[in-house]
Design a protein around this motif. Structure first.
Motif, PDB file in Angstrom:
ATOM      1  N   ALA A 131       0.853  -1.189   0.000  1.00  8.34           N
ATOM      2  CA  ALA A 131       0.000   0.000   0.000  1.00  8.34           C
ATOM      3  C   ALA A 131       0.887   1.236   0.000  1.00  8.34           C
ATOM      4  O   ALA A 131       2.025   1.194   0.481  1.00  8.34           O
ATOM      5  CB  ALA A 131      -0.927  -0.002   1.211  1.00  8.34           C
ATOM      6  N   SER A 132       0.366   2.339  -0.527  1.00 11.99           N
ATOM      7  CA  SER A 132       1.165   3.562  -0.619  1.00 11.99           C
ATOM      8  C   SER A 132       1.512   4.136   0.750  1.00 11.99           C
ATOM      9  O   SER A 132       2.474   4.896   0.886  1.00 11.99           O
ATOM     10  CB  SER A 132       0.408   4.608  -1.438  1.00 11.99           C
ATOM     11  OG  SER A 132      -0.850   4.896  -0.835  1.00 11.99           O
ATOM     12  N   SER A 133       0.736   3.748   1.779  1.00 10.39           N
ATOM     13  CA  SER A 133       0.989   4.262   3.137  1.00 10.39           C
ATOM     14  C   SER A 133       2.131   3.553   3.838  1.00 10.39           C
ATOM     15  O   SER A 133       2.581   3.984   4.899  1.00 10.39           O
ATOM     16  CB  SER A 133      -0.286   4.118   3.976  1.00 10.39           C
ATOM     17  OG  SER A 133      -0.686   2.749   4.037  1.00 10.39           O
ATOM     18  N   ILE A 134       2.634   2.453   3.262  1.00 10.73           N
ATOM     19  CA  ILE A 134       3.699   1.666   3.893  1.00 10.73           C
ATOM     20  C   ILE A 134       5.055   2.256   3.536  1.00 10.73           C
ATOM     21  O   ILE A 134       5.403   2.358   2.359  1.00 10.73           O
ATOM     22  CB  ILE A 134       3.633   0.190   3.459  1.00 10.73           C
ATOM     23  CG1 ILE A 134       2.330  -0.452   3.943  1.00 10.73           C
ATOM     24  CG2 ILE A 134       4.828  -0.599   3.993  1.00 10.73           C
ATOM     25  CD1 ILE A 134       2.096  -1.848   3.423  1.00 10.73           C
ATOM     26  N   CYS A 135       5.796   2.673   4.513  1.00  9.63           N
ATOM     27  CA  CYS A 135       7.161   3.220   4.445  1.00  9.63           C
ATOM     28  C   CYS A 135       7.445   4.040   3.183  1.00  9.63           C
ATOM     29  O   CYS A 135       8.376   3.707   2.438  1.00  9.63           O
ATOM     30  CB  CYS A 135       8.207   2.133   4.640  1.00  9.63           C
ATOM     31  SG  CYS A 135       8.258   0.800   3.422  1.00  9.63           S
ATOM     32  N   PRO A 136       6.683   5.127   2.961  1.00  8.56           N
ATOM     33  CA  PRO A 136       6.988   5.980   1.807  1.00  8.56           C
ATOM     34  C   PRO A 136       8.245   6.833   2.031  1.00  8.56           C
ATOM     35  O   PRO A 136       8.780   7.406   1.078  1.00  8.56           O
ATOM     36  CB  PRO A 136       5.741   6.854   1.686  1.00  8.56           C
ATOM     37  CG  PRO A 136       5.221   6.947   3.093  1.00  8.56           C
ATOM     38  CD  PRO A 136       5.517   5.606   3.723  1.00  8.56           C
ATOM     39  N   GLU A 137       8.693   6.868   3.302  1.00  7.35           N
ATOM     40  CA  GLU A 137       9.866   7.680   3.644  1.00  7.35           C
ATOM     41  C   GLU A 137      11.116   7.155   2.938  1.00  7.35           C
ATOM     42  O   GLU A 137      11.200   5.978   2.578  1.00  7.35           O
ATOM     43  CB  GLU A 137      10.111   7.687   5.155  1.00  7.35           C
ATOM     44  CG  GLU A 137       8.910   8.076   5.992  1.00  7.35           C
ATOM     45  CD  GLU A 137       8.105   6.861   6.462  1.00  7.35           C
ATOM     46  OE1 GLU A 137       7.526   6.958   7.563  1.00  7.35           O
ATOM     47  OE2 GLU A 137       8.069   5.849   5.741  1.00  7.35           O
ATOM     48  N   ALA A 138      12.092   8.008   2.806  1.00 10.74           N
ATOM     49  CA  ALA A 138      13.359   7.605   2.181  1.00 10.74           C
ATOM     50  C   ALA A 138      14.095   6.596   3.044  1.00 10.74           C
ATOM     51  O   ALA A 138      14.810   5.727   2.527  1.00 10.74           O
ATOM     52  CB  ALA A 138      14.234   8.827   1.935  1.00 10.74           C
ATOM     53  N   GLN A 139      13.935   6.708   4.362  1.00 11.32           N
ATOM     54  CA  GLN A 139      14.581   5.769   5.283  1.00 11.32           C
ATOM     55  C   GLN A 139      13.625   5.423   6.416  1.00 11.32           C
ATOM     56  O   GLN A 139      12.811   6.247   6.850  1.00 11.32           O
ATOM     57  CB  GLN A 139      15.860   6.368   5.869  1.00 11.32           C
ATOM     58  CG  GLN A 139      17.010   6.519   4.891  1.00 11.32           C
ATOM     59  CD  GLN A 139      18.290   6.925   5.600  1.00 11.32           C
ATOM     60  OE1 GLN A 139      18.273   7.625   6.619  1.00 11.32           O
ATOM     61  NE2 GLN A 139      19.417   6.483   5.071  1.00 11.32           N
ATOM     62  N   VAL A 140      13.737   4.193   6.934  1.00 12.82           N
ATOM     63  CA  VAL A 140      13.006   3.751   8.129  1.00 12.82           C
ATOM     64  C   VAL A 140      13.951   2.899   8.975  1.00 12.82           C
ATOM     65  O   VAL A 140      14.959   2.389   8.469  1.00 12.82           O
ATOM     66  CB  VAL A 140      11.754   2.920   7.774  1.00 12.82           C
ATOM     67  CG1 VAL A 140      10.712   3.758   7.060  1.00 12.82           C
ATOM     68  CG2 VAL A 140      12.140   1.694   6.949  1.00 12.82           C
ATOM     69  N   THR A 141      13.635   2.731  10.251  1.00 15.11           N
ATOM     70  CA  THR A 141      14.443   1.838  11.073  1.00 15.11           C
ATOM     71  C   THR A 141      14.137   0.394  10.710  1.00 15.11           C
ATOM     72  O   THR A 141      13.085   0.096  10.124  1.00 15.11           O
ATOM     73  CB  THR A 141      14.178   2.053  12.574  1.00 15.11           C
ATOM     74  OG1 THR A 141      12.836   1.631  12.866  1.00 15.11           O
ATOM     75  CG2 THR A 141      14.363   3.526  12.971  1.00 15.11           C
ATOM     76  N   LEU A 142      15.026  -0.495  11.081  1.00 13.00           N
ATOM     77  CA  LEU A 142      14.808  -1.921  10.805  1.00 13.00           C
ATOM     78  C   LEU A 142      13.540  -2.414  11.485  1.00 13.00           C
ATOM     79  O   LEU A 142      12.768  -3.187  10.907  1.00 13.00           O
ATOM     80  CB  LEU A 142      16.025  -2.731  11.266  1.00 13.00           C
ATOM     81  CG  LEU A 142      16.076  -4.206  10.870  1.00 13.00           C
ATOM     82  CD1 LEU A 142      16.002  -4.362   9.359  1.00 13.00           C
ATOM     83  CD2 LEU A 142      17.349  -4.858  11.406  1.00 13.00           C
ATOM     84  N   THR A 143      13.289  -1.925  12.716  1.00 13.37           N
ATOM     85  CA  THR A 143      12.063  -2.308  13.423  1.00 13.37           C
ATOM     86  C   THR A 143      10.833  -1.817  12.690  1.00 13.37           C
ATOM     87  O   THR A 143       9.845  -2.556  12.525  1.00 13.37           O
ATOM     88  CB  THR A 143      12.073  -1.763  14.860  1.00 13.37           C
ATOM     89  OG1 THR A 143      13.127  -2.376  15.597  1.00 13.37           O
ATOM     90  CG2 THR A 143      10.752  -2.032  15.566  1.00 13.37           C
TER      91      THR A 143
END
Length: 501
Positions: free
Chosen positions: A262-274
């Motif tokens: 889905a488009s709402s899942i981690c759209p950010e350039a970076q996320v933590t492993l968790t």
């Protein structure tokens, strides 16, 4: 003697010599094989002279024998019908036995060397002492819950599997394959009817005779991200390490980008492993896998039990039902270097990755048990015909140690976040620390996606009580959420069996 007669004599002597050699070969090397063959009618008739032992779990008889008054004196019966079929198997007259009926055949039939003393005593008493009894590790409550929830699932799925086991011992608490079958017609003394019943099941396109829990492998989808996470944690990452993510990722040389569900899942350039595991971020794990390399991913999967061609489930000291090996598949280009698109897809449990539901439960169990993976088993005890003589009691033993205790505890927290804050909320159990990972696996063609959930429950004392894997074949949208709900019900049944709430 003239030459023609001499030649005939030599030929006859050679033939007699070959016959003598063959007879000795049969006597010395093949006799036991022929004697114990499932197709040796005389041996089978002799077996029915002695009452076959009982198979039971939690005090519930699962297989027993009743007297018939016919030529074959005892008929094998399975009072729970389909409920335990893929564990118990069946013992037919003229066909090959399966399941526990096969792996424990000699003890159940009373022909095992362990029961030699009983047979000697029978020579003096004239009795036919019954065969030995097998006590299984299964929790009847958990088994029946797994069967009910699978067959009455809310997605209308007709094929799937569920496995639950004790992470601290490896004792299997539930093992169900769907669709199942009634073993009673297969044990009928009318061999034509038994063969007809088998042929009908064998021809069924849904494959009710297949043991999907142990003997079939399927693409695991995002449940494989637990293994990719473990590889990262063992190679310098922490749960708070930020990894590249984004709405899409095009691996080098790939023609099609990898996207999130889905488009709402981690759209950010970076996320933590968790965060990546909690949200099930495809783009994050695809890029992570490419950076880790195929060799690292494959090695990590092997540490958890992938590629194991020797595993069987029965007694801990001998044999049992063969388990199909889970595979990571190829991830290399023709020249032998990593193929980034294949590595990226494999990192999220696609490409050629295949896993059994048992392997999924073993992955979750190792994480819950601080990195120690125990050898799975089904047979808890072998009891003599008198039910007082203990010929075997399972002593749990470690199979392997996939990750360190520190990495396991980090994975626990990450998987707990999945259940508390992410895609696995249907698995929550009040008063227990529940961790898990959902998985949606694309199958290609026109088939709907598979739904998966692997997870564990840990009590207030920090002791794992159950690890589970539920697989729903071609479940489509919402399949992984339903798998998580069914997993919760199975773990709750285990907890209730132990007197918990």
């Amino acid at each position: 003697m003239n030459a023609p007669l001499r030649r005939v004599g030599i030929v006859v002597m050679v033939l007699f010599g070959l016959l003598f050699v063959n007879l000795n070969w049969v006597q010395a090397y093949k006799a036991d094989e022929y004697r114990t063959s499932d197709y040796n009618g005389r041996v089978q008739v002799a077996e029915y002279e002695r009452k076959r032992g009982i198979i039971e779990a939690g005090g519930t008889p699962l297989a027993s024998s009743r007297e018939t008054g016919g030529k074959l004196k005892f008929l094998r019966t399975y009072p729970k019908d389909e409920l335990y079929a893929h564990v118990i198997g069946y013992k037919p007259v003229n066909m090959a036995a399966t399941g526990i009926e096969k792996s424990e055949n000699e003890f159940l039939a009373g022909t095992s060397d362990q029961l030699f003393g009983d047979r000697v005593r029978d020579l003096f008493t004239g009795n036919q002492t019954a065969g030995g009894n097998i006590l299984l590790t299964l929790s009847p409550r958990a088994q029946e819950t797994a069967y009910r929830e699978l067959t009455e699932n809310r997605r209308g799925v007709t094929k799937g599997a569920a496995v639950a086991l004790d992470p601290t011992t490896g004792a299997i608490q539930a093992l169900v394959s769907m669709p199942s079958f009634d073993p009673n017609p297969l044990a009928d003394h009318d061999t034509e009817q038994a063969q007809a019943a088998y042929d009908k099941l064998d021809a069924d396109e849904d494959g009710p005779l297949k043991n999907r829990a142990l003997a079939e492998t399927f693409p695991p989808g995002s449940t494989f991200k637990v293994i990719t996470s473990a590889a990262a944690l063992e190679n310098g990452y922490t749960p708070e390490t930020r990894i590249p993510a984004g709405s899409s990722y095009l691996p080098p040389t790939a023609g099609t980008p990898i996207r999130n569900a889905a488009s709402s899942i981690c759209p950010e350039a970076q996320v933590t492993l968790t965060e990546a595991l909690t949200e099930s971020c495809n783009t994050g794990f695809a890029q992570l896998g490419v950076k880790l390399t195929a060799d690292v991913l494959k090695a990590e999967a092997r540490q958890f039990g992938f590629e194991d061609d020797e595993l069987a489930v029965g007694r801990l000291n001998d044999g049992g039902q063969k388990v199909a090996a889970s595979r990571t598949g190829e991830m290399t280009a023709p020249g032998g270097n990593d193929d980034p698109p294949q590595v990226a897809q494999s990192s999220i449990g696609q490409n050629n990755v295949r896993m059994t539901p048992l392997q999924g439960a073993l992955v979750a169990a190792a994480v819950a048990n601080d990195g120690r993976q125990m050898r799975p088993y089904l047979v808890q005890q072998q009891l003599g015909p008198d039910r007082t003589t203990d010929y075997y009691t399972a002593v749990p033993r470690q199979l392997r140690e996939p990750v360190s205790a520190e990495v396991a505890r980090q994975l626990q927290e990450m998987m707990v976040s999945v259940v508390q804050n992410g895609t696995g909320t249907n698995a929550r159990i009040s008063g227990y620390r529940v961790g898990g990972k959902t998985g949606t696996a694309e199958t290609g063609g026109n088939s709907d996606d598979h739904g998966w959930f692997i997870g564990f429950a840990i009590n207030d004392d920090g002791k794992p009580v159950s690890a589970v894997c539920v697989f729903l074949e071609a479940a489509g949208s919402g399949g992984s959420a339903e798998a998580a709900r069914i997993s919760q019900q199975i773990m709750r049944a285990v907890i209730a069996d132990r007197g918990g709430r």
